[in-house]
Every structure is written in structure tokens, then in C-alpha cells.
Design a protein around this motif. Structure first.
Motif, short mmCIF file in Angstrom:
data_model
loop_
_atom_site.label_atom_id
_atom_site.label_comp_id
_atom_site.label_asym_id
_atom_site.label_seq_id
_atom_site.Cartn_x
_atom_site.Cartn_y
_atom_site.Cartn_z
N THR A 203 0.83 -1.20 0.00
CA THR A 203 0.00 0.00 0.00
C THR A 203 0.87 1.25 0.00
O THR A 203 0.65 2.18 -0.79
CB THR A 203 -0.91 0.00 1.24
OG1 THR A 203 -1.60 -1.22 1.33
CG2 THR A 203 -1.89 1.16 1.20
N LEU A 204 1.85 1.26 0.88
CA LEU A 204 2.69 2.46 0.97
C LEU A 204 3.58 2.61 -0.25
O LEU A 204 3.84 3.74 -0.70
CB LEU A 204 3.54 2.41 2.24
CG LEU A 204 2.76 2.49 3.55
CD1 LEU A 204 3.72 2.52 4.72
CD2 LEU A 204 1.88 3.73 3.59
N GLU A 205 4.03 1.49 -0.82
CA GLU A 205 4.87 1.60 -2.02
C GLU A 205 4.06 2.14 -3.19
O GLU A 205 4.57 2.93 -3.99
CB GLU A 205 5.47 0.23 -2.36
CG GLU A 205 6.73 -0.06 -1.57
CD GLU A 205 7.20 -1.49 -1.71
OE1 GLU A 205 8.13 -1.86 -1.00
OE2 GLU A 205 6.63 -2.22 -2.53
N PHE A 206 2.81 1.73 -3.29
CA PHE A 206 1.96 2.26 -4.35
C PHE A 206 1.76 3.76 -4.17
O PHE A 206 1.90 4.54 -5.11
CB PHE A 206 0.62 1.53 -4.36
CG PHE A 206 -0.33 2.02 -5.41
CD1 PHE A 206 -1.47 2.72 -5.07
CD2 PHE A 206 -0.07 1.79 -6.75
CE1 PHE A 206 -2.34 3.17 -6.04
CE2 PHE A 206 -0.93 2.24 -7.73
CZ PHE A 206 -2.07 2.94 -7.37
N MET B 182 8.99 5.63 6.47
CA MET B 182 7.65 5.84 7.01
C MET B 182 7.19 4.64 7.82
O MET B 182 6.51 4.77 8.85
CB MET B 182 6.66 6.11 5.87
CG MET B 182 6.85 7.44 5.20
SD MET B 182 6.61 8.80 6.34
CE MET B 182 7.22 10.16 5.37
N LEU B 183 7.57 3.44 7.40
CA LEU B 183 7.21 2.25 8.18
C LEU B 183 7.83 2.31 9.57
O LEU B 183 7.17 2.02 10.57
CB LEU B 183 7.70 0.99 7.46
CG LEU B 183 6.92 0.50 6.25
CD1 LEU B 183 7.64 -0.64 5.57
CD2 LEU B 183 5.52 0.07 6.64
N THR C 84 -3.08 4.66 7.13
CA THR C 84 -3.70 5.84 6.51
C THR C 84 -2.81 7.07 6.72
O THR C 84 -2.58 7.85 5.80
CB THR C 84 -5.08 6.10 7.13
OG1 THR C 84 -5.86 4.93 7.05
CG2 THR C 84 -5.79 7.23 6.42
N ILE C 85 -2.35 7.22 7.94
CA ILE C 85 -1.53 8.39 8.26
C ILE C 85 -0.24 8.36 7.46
O ILE C 85 0.18 9.37 6.88
CB ILE C 85 -1.25 8.40 9.78
CG1 ILE C 85 -2.52 8.69 10.56
CG2 ILE C 85 -0.20 9.43 10.11
CD1 ILE C 85 -2.39 8.43 12.03
N ALA C 86 0.41 7.19 7.41
CA ALA C 86 1.68 7.10 6.68
C ALA C 86 1.47 7.37 5.20
O ALA C 86 2.30 8.02 4.55
CB ALA C 86 2.30 5.71 6.90
#
Lengths: 183, 172
Positions: free
Chosen positions: B27-30, B57-58, B88-90
Motif C-alpha cells: 500500500t505504501l509503495e503504491f 515511514m514504516l 492511513t496516516i503514513a
């Protein structure tokens, strides 16, 4: 307190190949930028997010890379109205078909509107953390949505002026496209 | 406003919406890949930059231990509710936009995570402008009250006073 949530588990618990891949990529990034400070390395136990942010900002300034935009916001006479009919019916197949031939929309009277925000004026400086507090139903979410352009279903008054970085958009906002991403 | 400032404004809603079958890292990479600029630090490829920022961020938001767990939602079992909120925040923090609005971002988070989150926003806000909508008053610069509080509650109790506050009454 800021350390409480950082690196709660031992990184060696992960799969070795994955961990090696990550360390290699971290090494690639940090070695390309010639950074050896362990506090800036996220795979290190001594990682410090504040120091990382400062390092990134400093590198961007030193190397002349365009940094992300900073923006202030000014709003004058911010008045937002919402409208909805008092009774909403559940759509069915029949009503969907019938609605094709429904001409009552042409002469339906004015829909009930409710003014949510009344004539707000304010300034948001660059780099400012603004806390918006209010009782539920007092318009906090509406305020946030109006400032960030998520105004589907909301009606911003024509006299309202919202400016970013001093630029005034020439035309009133349309209701089809949305400016920001909604996460 | 919409056509000229597209991508500069972010509104983070109160309820989390994610693809439930993607892992936290995916999710974060996208999100990071969607927001990687063309002007990067020299010599840095897109992939390396995304991986590095996601890793940061993780770690910063305490999600490193669940990075390979699917996010899930009400119907699919995944990470816990507080961790989903932190995803969500990250994700919003990765966006690096000019003006960012957060609607009750600390709902469901314990006080330690909430304070950690506010610290992170404080750091990030050196690069951007923020709204914050939550009940953590300690690190805000300004306070905007959108409802006229009754007289006995007009002195809110908080330790670090915001430097200025403005009151505005809206009639519901």
C-alpha cells in the motif's frame, strides 16, 4: 516518547533474502548520497525521524532539488451550504426505470439548504499546524473539505474567496473534478 | 481551485479505506510511487527512492513489524484497527503536499501512538502546511474553535498553550 514506536521488533526475524534486499537498497541510497550517519538509516536501531527529515531538507537545499510545495491559505467570507431532501428513498430497479421518464425534476421546488459555515475569515501560514476543534455537527469536516476542495455535495457561496500562495483561481470551482487525493 | 491546484491539497477522511488484500508495504509503495517526483536527489532511481521513503515511514509510524501483513477491512482479517489508522496516516504523510487536512486522525489510537503521530506531523510540517483535526492540543501553533463553547468551558485545560487562538461561532 518519540522512540516508543520505532523498531519494535528485531529486524533479523524477517526472511534473510528480503532483509538482504532491503539492506542493499538502503546501502545503495545512503551510499549514493554519501551518508554514513546511522541515525538516518531506517534499518538501524538508532534511526531518528527528525534527523532524517532535516537531512533530506538540507540535501535538497544543497543539491538544488525542487522541494515539495509549501503553501499558505487565505479564505474570506467562507460560506458553505449543504442541501439534501428531507426524505430519501431507496432506489430499486423499478424506480431506476421510471426515473428515465420522470419529468417532475423540472418543476421541483427549491431543495432545502442549510448553511453550515457562516462567513469565516482566516489565514493559514506556511508550515503551520492548525487545530480545528468543534462539537460534532458544527462544521469541522465541512471546513476541511472546503479548504481542500472536496466539495461534492457542498455548495460554496459565490462571494467566498479562497486563495493559495496568493493566487486567485480565475473561475469558480466546478463540481466534477476534484483537486486533492482522498485517502 | 480544483483544476489549478490538483495534487497540492489532500483531505484524509475519518474512516479508513484501503485495498484490503494488499500488504502494508505494498500500500505504501503504491502511494509512494504515485507521488515520486521527477526531480529527485541526483543518482537516485525511482525504485530506490520509493523503497527508502517507504522504509522510513514504516519505521517512523511503527509499522515495520506488520509490513508484510495484509491491511484487511471489516470483512477480511488483516492488521489491527490502530495499525490500519497508522497506514492511513503514513500514506498521507508520503504524499508531501502543500496543504493537508486530517479528519480525526487519532481515532482509535492509544495516547502514545497519538502523541507520536503529532510529533511526526510537527516534523513534517516544516515542509508543508497542515490542518489538524483531533483532540491533541499540545503541539499546535493555532487553535480554531468552530463552535461557541459555553462560558464554563471557555478555559480549555491544556499544558502547552497554543500561541494564538481564534474563536468563531457557527450556528448549527
Amino acid at each position: 516518547m518519540a522512540r516508543a514506536n520505532e523498531r519494535v521488533t528485531n529486524p533479523n526475524r524477517t526472511r534473510d533474502g528480503d532483509q538482504r534486499g532491503r539492506e542493499e537498497s538502503q546501502n545503495i541510497v545512503l551510499s549514493k548520497l554519501r551518508i554514513t550517519d546511522p541515525r538516518v538509516d531506517p534499518s538501524h536501531a538508532a534511526f531518528d525521524f527528525d534527523r532524517w527529515s532535516q537531512t533530506v531538507a538540507r540535501l535538497r537545499a544543497e543539491l538544488g532539488v525542487i522541494s515539495p510545495p509549501r503553501s499558505g491559505c487565505v479564505f474570506r467570507r467562507l460560506t458553505v451550504r449543504g442541501s439534501a431532501s428531507p426524505i430519501r428513498y431507496q432506489d430499486t430497479v423499478w424506480t431506476a426505470l421510471v426515473s428515465l421518464f420522470d419529468f417532475s425534476k423540472l418543476w421541483r421546488g427549491a431543495v432545502q439548504t442549510k448553511t453550515i459555515l457562516h462567513n469565516l475569515d482566516g489565514v493559514l501560514q506556511k508550515g503551520e499546524l492548525l487545530l480545528v476543534l468543534g462539537m460534532p455537527g458544527s462544521g469541522c469536516t465541512t471546513f476541511l473539505k472546503a479548504i481542500t476542495g472536496q466539495t461534492s455535495g457542498l455548495d460554496i457561496d459565490s462571494e467566498t474567496v479562497i486563495e493559495y500562495r496568493g493566487e486567485n483561481p480565475p473561475s469558480p470551482p466546478s463540481s466534477t473534478r476534484q483537486a486533492g487525493t482522498e485517502t | 481551485m480544483k483544476s489549478r491546484f490538483k495534487g497540492d491539497l489532500v483531505y484524509t477522511q475519518e474512516s479508513d479505506q484501503h485495498f484490503p488484500h494488499l500488504t502494508v508495504a505494498q500500500t505504501l509503495e503504491f502511494a509512494g510511487a504515485m507521488r515520486t517526483p521527477r526531480n529527485r536527489l541526483p543518482g537516485l532511481s525511482r525504485t530506490d527512492r520509493v523503497r527508502h521513503v517507504v522504509e522510513v515511514m514504516l519505521v517512523a509510524f511503527g509499522l515495520f513489524h506488520v509490513r508484510d501483513t495484509i491491511v484487511g477491512d471489516d470483512h477480511v482479517r488483516g492488521v489491527s484497527g490502530g495499525e490500519r489508522k497508522r497506514v492511513t496516516i503514513a500514506e498521507a504523510a508520503l504524499a508531501e503536499v502543500a496543504v493537508s487536512a486530517w479528519d480525526n486522525p487519532t481515532r482509535g489510537l492509544d495516547s502514545a501512538s497519538a502523541l507520536n503521530f503529532v510529533h511526526r506531523l510537527r516534523t513534517l510540517s516544516d515542509c508543508k502546511t497542515f490542518f489538524l483535526f483531533s483532540f491533541s492540543l499540545s503541539l499546535s501553533d493555532h487553535l480554531h474553535l468552530s463552535h461557541q463553547w459555553p462560558r464554563h468551558a471557555s478555559q480549555p485545560r491544556y499544558t502547552n498553550h497554543p500561541r494564538r487562538y481564534s474563536t468563531d461561532s457557527t450556528r448549527c
